[in-house]
Scaffold this active site. Structure first.
Site, PDB file in Angstrom:
ATOM      1  N   TYR A 141       5.238  -2.501   4.346  1.00 36.91           N
ATOM      2  CA  TYR A 141       6.340  -1.667   4.615  1.00 36.91           C
ATOM      3  C   TYR A 141       6.157  -0.285   4.086  1.00 36.91           C
ATOM      4  O   TYR A 141       5.147   0.159   3.817  1.00 36.91           O
ATOM      5  CB  TYR A 141       7.840  -2.549   3.829  1.00 36.91           C
ATOM      6  CG  TYR A 141       7.698  -2.864   2.323  1.00 36.91           C
ATOM      7  CD1 TYR A 141       6.595  -2.261   1.611  1.00 36.91           C
ATOM      8  CD2 TYR A 141       8.478  -3.678   2.003  1.00 36.91           C
ATOM      9  CE1 TYR A 141       6.385  -2.809   0.185  1.00 36.91           C
ATOM     10  CE2 TYR A 141       8.525  -4.422   0.615  1.00 36.91           C
ATOM     11  CZ  TYR A 141       7.217  -3.666  -0.247  1.00 36.91           C
ATOM     12  OH  TYR A 141       7.349  -4.013  -1.457  1.00 36.91           O
ATOM     13  N   GLU A 142       7.258   0.636   4.150  1.00 35.19           N
ATOM     14  CA  GLU A 142       7.382   2.050   4.244  1.00 35.19           C
ATOM     15  C   GLU A 142       6.275   2.517   4.897  1.00 35.19           C
ATOM     16  O   GLU A 142       5.602   3.571   4.928  1.00 35.19           O
ATOM     17  CB  GLU A 142       6.958   2.202   2.826  1.00 35.19           C
ATOM     18  CG  GLU A 142       7.921   2.019   1.550  1.00 35.19           C
ATOM     19  CD  GLU A 142       9.184   2.477   2.019  1.00 35.19           C
ATOM     20  OE1 GLU A 142       9.620   3.358   2.748  1.00 35.19           O
ATOM     21  OE2 GLU A 142      10.161   1.614   1.517  1.00 35.19           O
ATOM     22  N   GLY A 143       6.166   2.245   6.481  1.00 30.49           N
ATOM     23  CA  GLY A 143       5.348   2.444   7.383  1.00 30.49           C
ATOM     24  C   GLY A 143       3.930   1.899   6.867  1.00 30.49           C
ATOM     25  O   GLY A 143       3.515   1.921   5.900  1.00 30.49           O
ATOM     26  N   GLN A 147       0.108   5.381   7.868  1.00 31.75           N
ATOM     27  CA  GLN A 147      -0.098   6.312   6.874  1.00 31.75           C
ATOM     28  C   GLN A 147      -1.476   6.942   7.256  1.00 31.75           C
ATOM     29  O   GLN A 147      -1.566   8.076   6.888  1.00 31.75           O
ATOM     30  CB  GLN A 147      -0.412   5.506   5.430  1.00 31.75           C
ATOM     31  CG  GLN A 147       0.452   4.550   5.017  1.00 31.75           C
ATOM     32  CD  GLN A 147       1.783   5.255   4.711  1.00 31.75           C
ATOM     33  OE1 GLN A 147       2.092   6.388   4.364  1.00 31.75           O
ATOM     34  NE2 GLN A 147       3.043   4.834   5.380  1.00 31.75           N
ATOM     35  N   ARG A 149       6.986   5.499  -0.751  1.00 30.04           N
ATOM     36  CA  ARG A 149       5.554   5.556  -0.376  1.00 30.04           C
ATOM     37  C   ARG A 149       4.850   5.418  -1.752  1.00 30.04           C
ATOM     38  O   ARG A 149       3.760   4.490  -1.993  1.00 30.04           O
ATOM     39  CB  ARG A 149       5.238   6.483   0.561  1.00 30.04           C
ATOM     40  CG  ARG A 149       5.720   6.073   1.895  1.00 30.04           C
ATOM     41  CD  ARG A 149       5.249   6.977   3.210  1.00 30.04           C
ATOM     42  NE  ARG A 149       5.942   6.537   4.228  1.00 30.04           N
ATOM     43  CZ  ARG A 149       5.708   7.134   5.643  1.00 30.04           C
ATOM     44  NH1 ARG A 149       5.163   8.246   5.641  1.00 30.04           N
ATOM     45  NH2 ARG A 149       6.174   6.540   6.593  1.00 30.04           N
TER      46      ARG A 149
END
Ligand code: FAD
Length: 595
Positions: A436-438, A443, A296
């Site tokens: 991406y990465e959540g 977040q 992240r």
């Protein structure tokens, strides 16, 4: 072709004048470093990315990755050669643990280099980037044999790493994971399932690829509590790092996508592939979070890095392009950079990019300090701050970066929309970082529900204390009003936090959810305000007898002032948006059966 120049002067200013890194050299995590070492690393790193990686950026975008009939994947021409040189130069292992062959340098050094490398070529940097994340994950949760087996070759760059979470039916909601892991008599597992969108999932840069895979053991609970993490190598290896046999997994597809064409986004089919449990059974999501938290921060760096490249391109173009006259009507066409509106756009990009660089390096510094207790925070507070800053860096950086890249494109007028000018690629490349990465919405939920409400607002109080610590020093900044502007944004944030906590006590979860994105943006603004004040304090202390320093200080003070008057001013609106939110209203806006 335009060029990319690393922002070395700004990095060094942040190191030396904003964070006072020089004070710590020779101590703790910085024990083996001198001022000269830092300079040499950053200068050589700059030369490598400018000369070797950047020239592949456009080519990689144009050529993309190719899936071959035997399920192998070819990266764009030149990638393999430069990847070799990247590893030979040790650029892939700056902060990797020394016991496995890494250089063990402080995170702040590798973070500075990471920005340069991503600016030069985001798609390329994802191959070594994900490997570094996988290395740290195995080093944190792996057992001694796993570390000995996989880490030396991964650190060397001979093997690479990936993270495998997403499946066709689940991305955000990993509780729906179907990939299964069946225990065998020898203690290994047979992994079966399909993972999609796997970055660097298959390629020709390394002799082996070590996949970290989330899967469910059949007797495990449903949902995320039943997930475990497995090492599933493309080639099974012995403990001395020799390749033994090909594992039962293959790449079925390379996605055709909007940007980062040089990075292979793969569908990987695991067909009873041999896997090795890493970390505790059913604690796979916790283990994977080690990787996700690092990734992240790295994704946030992609936002900063692309915004910097876009800034440079927009400034270069705006200096050359002549259109329109001065408002006075005198003279001929002038460079568009002389129009106040173009200057406004460029100032906005600079205020974001330079602030983001300082926030990123400060966060890396806090990570280095976790064991040292420097700066004005305790070790525990440094750790807490890094956790708090992670979703902000991921989402605030990448949201802003996409719009800043688009602003940069605007400076090019119609040419911006044309491929030859290499600016449209940046808008396409950076867009995925919001996903991406959540996703950035996730977040925001993480920040509100897990960071702010769970810690009873302690992190926000800590930020308040850090800002208060700057009160005395802020007199050195030419305009004391800057500190008052920051204080009033902090008041807005405190009020929003109190509101969240009240609504949480009333169990108004939908309402809180509907405001989370505003709250994250408000936090981002205040964090940037804090760092911009530090930048301005440092700039106002520069020795301005030196002409270059003088111009640099003037530029910093002006950009900072722009941030405080034109960006931070949004804090009041964000607070109003939060307090005026109405989850029922949203339900009526989007109602079933009405178009
Ligand atoms: C180029 C690329 C590379 C990638 N690389 C990797 C990789 O290396 N490894 C890997 O495992 N994955 C990877 N991914 C997958 C990526 O992480 C997922 O796409 C992302 O997490 C979103 O999941 P999804 O696509 O299933 O969207 P969904 O989960 O279906 O979400 C759709 C929308 O609904 C929203 N939403 C979903 N749930 C909620 C909720 N609870 N509350 C509020 N809103 C919600 C989301 O914010 C989003 O806007 C990659 C994706 C791309 C495009």
């Amino acid at each position: 072709m335009s060029v990319y120049k690393t922002p070395l002067q700004d990095t060094l200013f942040i190191f030396n004048d904003v964070l006072n890194l020089n004070k710590y050299l020779g101590r703790g995590a910085f024990a083996d470093l001198s001022v000269e070492d830092v300079l040499i690393i950053l200068e050589q790193g700059s030369k490598f990315v400018e000369d070797k990686i950047y020239p592949l950026n456009k080519l990689g975008d144009h050529h993309g990755c190719v899936l071959n009939q035997d399920h192998s994947v070819s990266t764009p021409p030149g990638f393999k050669q430069v990847y070799q040189e990247f590893c030979n130069g040790g650029w892939n292992k700056l902060s990797a643990p020394q016991e496995f062959g890494g250089q063990g340098l402080p995170t702040i050094i590798s973070t500075a280099f990471e920005e340069y490398s991503i600016s030069a070529n985001m798609a390329f940097s994802m191959y070594p980037g994900l490997t570094q994340d996988a290395v740290l994950t195995i080093a944190t949760v792996g057992d001694p044999l796993q570390k000995k087996t996989y880490l030396p070759k991964m650190v060397e760059g001979v093997w690479s790493g990936t993270m495998n979470l997403t499946e066709p039916q689940c991305g955000t909601d990993l509780g729906l994971t179907k990939t299964s892991a069946v225990l065998q008599e020898d203690g290994t597992y047979k992994i079966t399932g399909s993972k999609i969108f796997i970055s660097s999932g298959e390629h020709d840069l390394t002799e082996n690829i070590i996949h970290l895979v989330l899967a469910r053991i059949p007797d495990s609970p449903a949902g995320t509590k039943g997930l475990s993490m497995f090492i599933v190598p493309k080639f099974i290896v012995d403990e001395n790092g020799n390749l033994v046999s090909r594992n039962n997994l293959k790449c079925m597809n390379v996605e055709k996508k909007m940007g980062i064409h040089g990075n292979a986004t793969c569908e990987i089919l695991y067909d009873e592939a041999q896997g090795f449990l890493i970390g505790e059974k059913n604690k796979g999501l916790n283990s994977m979070f080690v990787m996700m938290n690092i990734a992240r921060l790295q994704t946030g760096m992609q936002g900063l890095a692309i915004s910097e490249l876009a800034r440079q391109k927009a400034i270069d173009y705006s200096r050359l392009r002549k259109q329109g006259r001065d408002r006075s009507g005198a003279g001929g066409s002038i460079p568009i950079i002389d129009h106040a509106d173009i200057k406004r756009i460029l100032a906005g990009i600079s205020a974001f990019t330079e602030g983001a660089r300082a926030v990123a390096l400060w966060t890396a510094f806090l990570m280095d300090l976790e064991e040292e207790n420097f700066e004005s925070v305790t070790n525990a507070e440094a750790k807490q701050l890094v956790g708090f800053l992670t979703p902000i860096i991921k989402a605030y950086f990448t949201d802003n970066a996409f719009f800043k890249a688009s602003d940069a494109l605007q400076c090019f007028g119609g040419y911006g929309y044309i491929k030859d000018y290499e600016i449209e690629q940046l808008v396409r490349d950076v867009r995925v970082a919001m996903i991406y990465e959540g996703t950035n919405s996730i977040q925001a939920m993480d920040l509100v529900f897990r960071k702010v409400l769970l810690d009873n607002g302690e992190s926000i109080e800590l930020i308040g204390r850090l800002i208060e610590n700057l009160a005395a020093d802020s007199y050195s900044v030419k305009n004391r009003k800057i500190f008052d502007l920051l204080s009033s944004a902090l008041m807005h944030l405190n009020e929003a936090t109190t509101w969240l906590r009240e609504k949480s006590a009333q169990n108004e979860m939908k309402l809180i959810e509907s405001t989370a994105v505003y709250f994250l943006r408000l936090c981002g603004h205040v964090i940037f305000g804090y760092i911009w004040l530090r930048i301005m304090i440092a700039a106002s202390k520069l020795d301005t007898v030196d002409e270059i320093n003088n111009r640099f200080a003037k530029k910093k003070l002006a950009t900072g002032e722009f941030f405080f008057y034109q960006v931070l001013s949004e804090s009041g609106f964000l607070l109003k948006n939060i307090k005026n939110s109405n989850a029922n209203l949203l339900g009526d806006v989007i109602s079933d059966g009405i178009a």
